[in-house]
Design a protein around this motif. Structure first.
Motif, PDB file in Angstrom:
ATOM      1  N   ARG A  46     -47.896  43.408-109.501  1.00 26.48           N
ATOM      2  CA  ARG A  46     -47.139  42.618-110.477  1.00 26.48           C
ATOM      3  C   ARG A  46     -45.998  43.476-111.021  1.00 26.48           C
ATOM      4  O   ARG A  46     -46.239  44.506-111.654  1.00 26.48           O
ATOM      5  N   ILE A  47     -44.775  43.033-110.774  1.00 23.80           N
ATOM      6  CA  ILE A  47     -43.596  43.808-111.154  1.00 23.80           C
ATOM      7  C   ILE A  47     -42.730  42.985-112.097  1.00 23.80           C
ATOM      8  O   ILE A  47     -42.283  41.890-111.757  1.00 23.80           O
ATOM      9  N   GLY A  48     -42.505  43.503-113.294  1.00 21.42           N
ATOM     10  CA  GLY A  48     -41.635  42.842-114.259  1.00 21.42           C
ATOM     11  C   GLY A  48     -40.186  43.245-114.042  1.00 21.42           C
ATOM     12  O   GLY A  48     -39.896  44.414-113.777  1.00 21.42           O
ATOM     13  N   VAL A  49     -39.291  42.284-114.127  1.00 17.40           N
ATOM     14  CA  VAL A  49     -37.864  42.553-113.982  1.00 17.40           C
ATOM     15  C   VAL A  49     -37.124  41.812-115.097  1.00 17.40           C
ATOM     16  O   VAL A  49     -37.743  41.150-115.925  1.00 17.40           O
ATOM     17  N   TYR A  50     -35.817  41.913-115.109  1.00 16.61           N
ATOM     18  CA  TYR A  50     -35.009  41.166-116.067  1.00 16.61           C
ATOM     19  C   TYR A  50     -34.066  40.248-115.309  1.00 16.61           C
ATOM     20  O   TYR A  50     -33.743  40.492-114.150  1.00 16.61           O
ATOM     21  N   TRP A  51     -33.636  39.188-115.958  1.00 18.70           N
ATOM     22  CA  TRP A  51     -32.643  38.274-115.389  1.00 18.70           C
ATOM     23  C   TRP A  51     -31.295  38.690-115.955  1.00 18.70           C
ATOM     24  O   TRP A  51     -31.060  38.569-117.145  1.00 18.70           O
ATOM     25  N   ALA A  52     -30.412  39.218-115.105  1.00 15.57           N
ATOM     26  CA  ALA A  52     -29.146  39.794-115.573  1.00 15.57           C
ATOM     27  C   ALA A  52     -28.295  38.777-116.318  1.00 15.57           C
ATOM     28  O   ALA A  52     -28.091  37.657-115.862  1.00 15.57           O
ATOM     29  N   MET A  53     -27.795  39.191-117.473  1.00 16.12           N
ATOM     30  CA  MET A  53     -26.917  38.357-118.287  1.00 16.12           C
ATOM     31  C   MET A  53     -25.609  39.103-118.511  1.00 16.12           C
ATOM     32  O   MET A  53     -25.594  40.326-118.668  1.00 16.12           O
ATOM     33  N   GLY A  54     -24.528  38.354-118.528  1.00 19.67           N
ATOM     34  CA  GLY A  54     -23.231  38.985-118.790  1.00 19.67           C
ATOM     35  C   GLY A  54     -22.888  40.039-117.750  1.00 19.67           C
ATOM     36  O   GLY A  54     -22.911  39.778-116.547  1.00 19.67           O
ATOM     37  N   VAL A 125     -47.484  42.595-121.202  1.00 22.73           N
ATOM     38  CA  VAL A 125     -46.864  43.683-120.465  1.00 22.73           C
ATOM     39  C   VAL A 125     -47.880  44.632-119.828  1.00 22.73           C
ATOM     40  O   VAL A 125     -47.639  45.186-118.748  1.00 22.73           O
ATOM     41  N   HIS A 126     -49.042  44.816-120.465  1.00 22.71           N
ATOM     42  CA  HIS A 126     -50.002  45.775-119.925  1.00 22.71           C
ATOM     43  C   HIS A 126     -50.630  45.314-118.610  1.00 22.71           C
ATOM     44  O   HIS A 126     -51.276  46.096-117.925  1.00 22.71           O
ATOM     45  N   ARG A 127     -50.416  44.049-118.240  1.00 24.86           N
ATOM     46  CA  ARG A 127     -50.937  43.557-116.971  1.00 24.86           C
ATOM     47  C   ARG A 127     -49.935  43.744-115.823  1.00 24.86           C
ATOM     48  O   ARG A 127     -50.249  43.450-114.676  1.00 24.86           O
ATOM     49  N   LEU A 128     -48.750  44.231-116.141  1.00 24.03           N
ATOM     50  CA  LEU A 128     -47.779  44.558-115.105  1.00 24.03           C
ATOM     51  C   LEU A 128     -48.071  45.946-114.557  1.00 24.03           C
ATOM     52  O   LEU A 128     -48.502  46.839-115.287  1.00 24.03           O
ATOM     53  N   LEU A 131     -42.381  47.948-114.493  1.00 28.17           N
ATOM     54  CA  LEU A 131     -41.414  47.165-115.262  1.00 28.17           C
ATOM     55  C   LEU A 131     -40.024  47.759-115.096  1.00 28.17           C
ATOM     56  O   LEU A 131     -39.780  48.910-115.473  1.00 28.17           O
ATOM     57  N   LEU A 132     -39.116  46.981-114.493  1.00 24.00           N
ATOM     58  CA  LEU A 132     -37.713  47.380-114.370  1.00 24.00           C
ATOM     59  C   LEU A 132     -36.988  46.873-115.607  1.00 24.00           C
ATOM     60  O   LEU A 132     -36.954  45.675-115.866  1.00 24.00           O
ATOM     61  N   MET A 133     -36.406  47.783-116.362  1.00 27.06           N
ATOM     62  CA  MET A 133     -35.873  47.450-117.679  1.00 27.06           C
ATOM     63  C   MET A 133     -34.345  47.495-117.724  1.00 27.06           C
ATOM     64  O   MET A 133     -33.729  48.438-117.240  1.00 27.06           O
ATOM     65  N   PRO A 134     -33.731  46.500-118.355  1.00 30.81           N
ATOM     66  CA  PRO A 134     -32.289  46.545-118.564  1.00 30.81           C
ATOM     67  C   PRO A 134     -31.976  47.502-119.710  1.00 30.81           C
ATOM     68  O   PRO A 134     -32.847  47.816-120.527  1.00 30.81           O
ATOM     69  N   LEU A 135     -30.748  47.957-119.770  1.00 34.81           N
ATOM     70  CA  LEU A 135     -30.340  48.824-120.877  1.00 34.81           C
ATOM     71  C   LEU A 135     -28.835  48.809-121.022  1.00 34.81           C
ATOM     72  O   LEU A 135     -28.104  48.474-120.100  1.00 34.81           O
ATOM     73  N   LEU A 136     -28.396  49.157-122.221  1.00 36.40           N
ATOM     74  CA  LEU A 136     -26.968  49.348-122.459  1.00 36.40           C
ATOM     75  C   LEU A 136     -26.584  50.800-122.257  1.00 36.40           C
ATOM     76  O   LEU A 136     -25.495  51.115-121.795  1.00 36.40           O
TER      77      LEU A 136
END
Length: 203
Positions: A46-54, A125-128, A131-136
């Motif tokens: 199970r891999i968490g990702v983000y949906w890119a915005m902007g 989150v602990h079941r992932l 986790l690929l995390m977005p950042l500024l």
């Protein structure tokens, strides 16, 4: 200057820096980062990702590849009146052309109504596993600067002993020498950009 004010000023600077990337530079960097992230794909994980915005770096091609290789990809789900993120399965994507039907869009969240939320069984989150995390921004110690909503800090802070493998994702122009930190801020162990992998010592 307080850390909060300093971070707000840095966010403005880094948003402009990221938006200023040329189209060719952005496309080349996005393609390379997606390929560098292949090493984190694991079948039946199970891999968490983000949906890119902007102007965020898109992970769309990586999501397609991960699904093809048998991983289950999850996307953040923001529950009303809570900073604790849930994660729901990303709909199966056949290719990189995505429609509302493909995504089975449930609702939109945010001031401008642009953050997609997806149907499916929610997990914490602990079941992932990863986790690929977005950042500024990210500094030389691995301190992450987010958008300012505090969702990832709140989510990972609560589950600090059970958190998945954390990987920051972005463009190399988002790296800075120092980010002012506050007690709730999290540190990530690795950052992946078009320049490769950068590892940080655990704090």
């Amino acid at each position: 200057m307080t850390p909060h004010v300093e971070k707000q000023q840095l966010r403005l600077k880094l948003r402009q820096r990221r938006k200023s990337l040329s189209r060719d530079s952005r496309q080349a960097a996005t393609k390379r980062v997606n390929r560098l992230l292949y090493r984190y794909i694991r079948r039946q994980k199970r891999i968490g990702v983000y949906w890119a915005m902007g102007s965020e770096l898109s992970l769309l091609s990586w999501i397609v590849t991960a699904q093809q290789r048998g991983a289950t990809v999850y996307l953040p789900y923001i529950e009303a009146h809570s900073r604790q993120l849930w994660f729901t399965p990303c709909p199966r994507l056949v290719g990189q052309r995505v429609t509302k039907r493909d995504l089975r869009l449930q609702n939109l969240y945010g001031r401008q109504g642009r953050i997609p939320q997806f149907k499916g069984d929610k997990i914490r989150v602990h079941r992932l596993n990863t986790l690929l995390m977005p950042l500024l921004g990210i500094d030389s110690q691995g301190h992450r600067l987010g958008q300012g909503g505090g969702y990832y800090d709140a989510t990972l802070g609560k589950h600090h002993q059970l958190k998945p493998r954390l990987i920051g994702v972005g463009f190399s122009c988002q790296q800075v020498e120092h980010i002012a930190t506050e007690q709730h801020d999290i540190t990530i162990p690795v950052f992946v950009s078009e320049q490769g992998y950068q590892y940080f010592q655990s704090s």
